[in-house]
Design a protein around this motif. Sequence first.
Motif, mmCIF file in Angstrom:
data_model
loop_
_atom_site.group_PDB
_atom_site.id
_atom_site.type_symbol
_atom_site.label_atom_id
_atom_site.label_comp_id
_atom_site.label_asym_id
_atom_site.label_seq_id
_atom_site.Cartn_x
_atom_site.Cartn_y
_atom_site.Cartn_z
ATOM 1 N N ARG A 1 17.127 -16.417 -47.076
ATOM 2 C CA ARG A 1 17.789 -16.731 -48.343
ATOM 3 C C ARG A 1 18.623 -15.564 -48.853
ATOM 4 N NH1 ARG A 1 12.925 -20.036 -51.519
ATOM 5 N NH2 ARG A 1 12.603 -21.597 -49.879
ATOM 6 N N LEU A 2 19.450 -15.053 -47.956
ATOM 7 C CA LEU A 2 20.368 -13.959 -48.274
ATOM 8 C C LEU A 2 21.732 -14.322 -47.716
ATOM 9 C CD1 LEU A 2 20.452 -11.011 -49.449
ATOM 10 C CD2 LEU A 2 20.132 -10.213 -47.102
ATOM 11 N N ALA A 3 22.767 -14.064 -48.475
ATOM 12 C CA ALA A 3 24.115 -14.406 -48.023
ATOM 13 C C ALA A 3 24.398 -13.789 -46.661
ATOM 14 C CB ALA A 3 25.140 -13.936 -49.046
ATOM 15 N N LYS A 4 25.142 -14.502 -45.839
ATOM 16 C CA LYS A 4 25.459 -14.020 -44.491
ATOM 17 C C LYS A 4 26.135 -12.660 -44.530
ATOM 18 C CE LYS A 4 28.122 -15.268 -40.368
ATOM 19 N NZ LYS A 4 29.003 -16.304 -39.751
ATOM 20 N N SER A 5 27.057 -12.479 -45.485
ATOM 21 C CA SER A 5 27.764 -11.197 -45.584
ATOM 22 C C SER A 5 26.794 -10.071 -45.934
ATOM 23 C CB SER A 5 28.873 -11.280 -46.635
ATOM 24 O OG SER A 5 28.338 -11.590 -47.917
ATOM 25 N N LYS A 6 25.814 -10.366 -46.802
ATOM 26 C CA LYS A 6 24.828 -9.356 -47.186
ATOM 27 C C LYS A 6 23.884 -9.047 -46.024
ATOM 28 C CE LYS A 6 26.191 -8.709 -51.394
ATOM 29 N NZ LYS A 6 26.788 -7.394 -51.793
ATOM 30 N N THR A 7 23.530 -10.059 -45.256
ATOM 31 C CA THR A 7 22.688 -9.836 -44.082
ATOM 32 C C THR A 7 23.404 -8.945 -43.078
ATOM 33 O OG1 THR A 7 21.696 -12.025 -44.381
ATOM 34 C CG2 THR A 7 21.369 -10.963 -42.259
#
Length: 289
Positions: free
Chosen positions: A49-55
């Motif tokens: 549950r973390l944005a792809k960009s943040k991951t």
Amino acid sequence: MRPVPARPGRKLGPIAQELSSAHRAWLDPMRETYLHSGLTLSELSVRVRLAKSKTSELLRGIGLYPRWEIIFSLSRELKMPYWPLYRLWRQAALEAHKSREWVDRCTEKTALMTSHAAPPLDHRAFRELVESFYSLYAQVFLDDEQRDIAVSDTFDILWLRWNDALASPDTRRFAWNVLRTTVMARTPHVDSRPALGWAAFDTVALQSVIAAADRVDQIAETLELFTAMSRLPDHQLDVMVLRRLCGIPLEDVCALLGIPPATVRSDERHAVHFLESVICPPETEGKTA
């Protein structure tokens, strides 16, 4: 090392060059585990549950230092052991000037999940065999506090990568490379070569180095010797530190490095020859041509 499975989508970018060694200590194993998991960034980001960009930023060491809750969620999806990962994350957080209060707040919800964990039995047995030797090696380059951190980090990294260590051609050599990388990341360097620390003066076998080089009998000349030693190839430097500064027997050095006695003897012989060639002999008073 297992081959990296093919995955759709954009390739994960490299780790940020300015990242600290403490941050890399836990990020490198996490990246490796992700790359061999078969998951895509999209799949992983949905699961935690973390944005792809943040991951992607987290796995590259970009942006703000991540909170433990996020790392914990990633570790669960990647099936990584929590306890060594937490200790490495915590050490890096403190070195990134995060307060202990911030660290404690980050771990309140997961404290029970990250406590009372034990490494695999064979990992514990391996640690009992080599830890004292690893500390002697690290002491030559680092002060007491940094030595303890480097050795502790080494075994935590090995815990995270224990399956890779067991699958490697030689577990001992794999482990030594982890130790060396960890120690050298914390060692001051001069002209890209590691500087031997002041603790090297206290090593039990210093006089044997002096005798072998047959040139050094004063502190200034000992410093010259240490400077010359730092110029040795990595494998020769390791052998000289273990054999001549730490006074470790040949058979133990072979076991630590995962190399045969003939290779250790050859490295030692070439290293001593190099030291003798670069350290000038003292002038003999009253000597005539």
